[in-house]
Motif scaffolding. Structure first.
Motif, short mmCIF file in Angstrom:
data_model
loop_
_atom_site.label_atom_id
_atom_site.label_comp_id
_atom_site.label_asym_id
_atom_site.label_seq_id
_atom_site.Cartn_x
_atom_site.Cartn_y
_atom_site.Cartn_z
N ALA A 1 42.93 42.70 30.30
CA ALA A 1 41.31 43.60 29.71
C ALA A 1 40.46 42.33 30.37
N TRP A 2 40.54 41.48 29.32
CA TRP A 2 39.03 40.17 28.97
C TRP A 2 38.82 40.00 30.51
N ARG A 3 39.84 40.19 31.12
CA ARG A 3 39.32 39.20 32.81
C ARG A 3 38.56 40.13 33.32
N GLN A 4 38.98 41.26 33.52
CA GLN A 4 38.72 42.50 33.67
C GLN A 4 36.94 42.50 33.83
N GLU A 5 36.95 42.67 32.16
CA GLU A 5 35.45 43.33 31.49
C GLU A 5 34.86 41.62 31.67
N SER A 6 35.62 40.72 32.47
CA SER A 6 34.40 39.24 32.45
C SER A 6 34.21 38.96 33.91
N ALA A 7 35.41 39.96 34.78
CA ALA A 7 34.56 39.84 36.04
C ALA A 7 33.35 41.06 37.04
N LEU A 8 33.40 42.06 35.81
CA LEU A 8 32.81 42.95 36.30
C LEU A 8 31.24 42.97 35.46
#
Length: 80
Positions: free
Chosen positions: A50-57
């Protein structure tokens, strides 16, 4: 469960983007052996994802939503 450690985990992931959730869990187990066990792996995996997805966005700054279209007059040739 991970709330008090979120800032630390995020800093680890920023410093080492390829860090696996298993390594994150190992580090957490070193920090607090009473709270984290091998059974915590799935929780850590979901949080890291989830944190990686947030960071990518956040890194995209919304640019991914901008459509790329040909100039309007080129559509006339397609419709003929």
């Amino acid at each position: 469960m991970l709330g008090p450690y979120e800032a630390q985990i995020r800093s680890w992931l920023e410093a080492e983007p390829t860090l696996s959730a298993a390594v994150v869990l190992q580090r957490l187990m070193n920090v607090d052996q009473t709270r984290f066990t091998n059974k915590s792996l799935r929780t850590v995996q979901m949080a890291v994802k989830a944190w990686r997805q947030e960071s990518a966005l956040e890194n995209l700054n919304g640019d991914w939503m901008t459509p790329v279209l040909p100039p309007a007059k080129s559509f006339g040739n397609i419709l003929r």
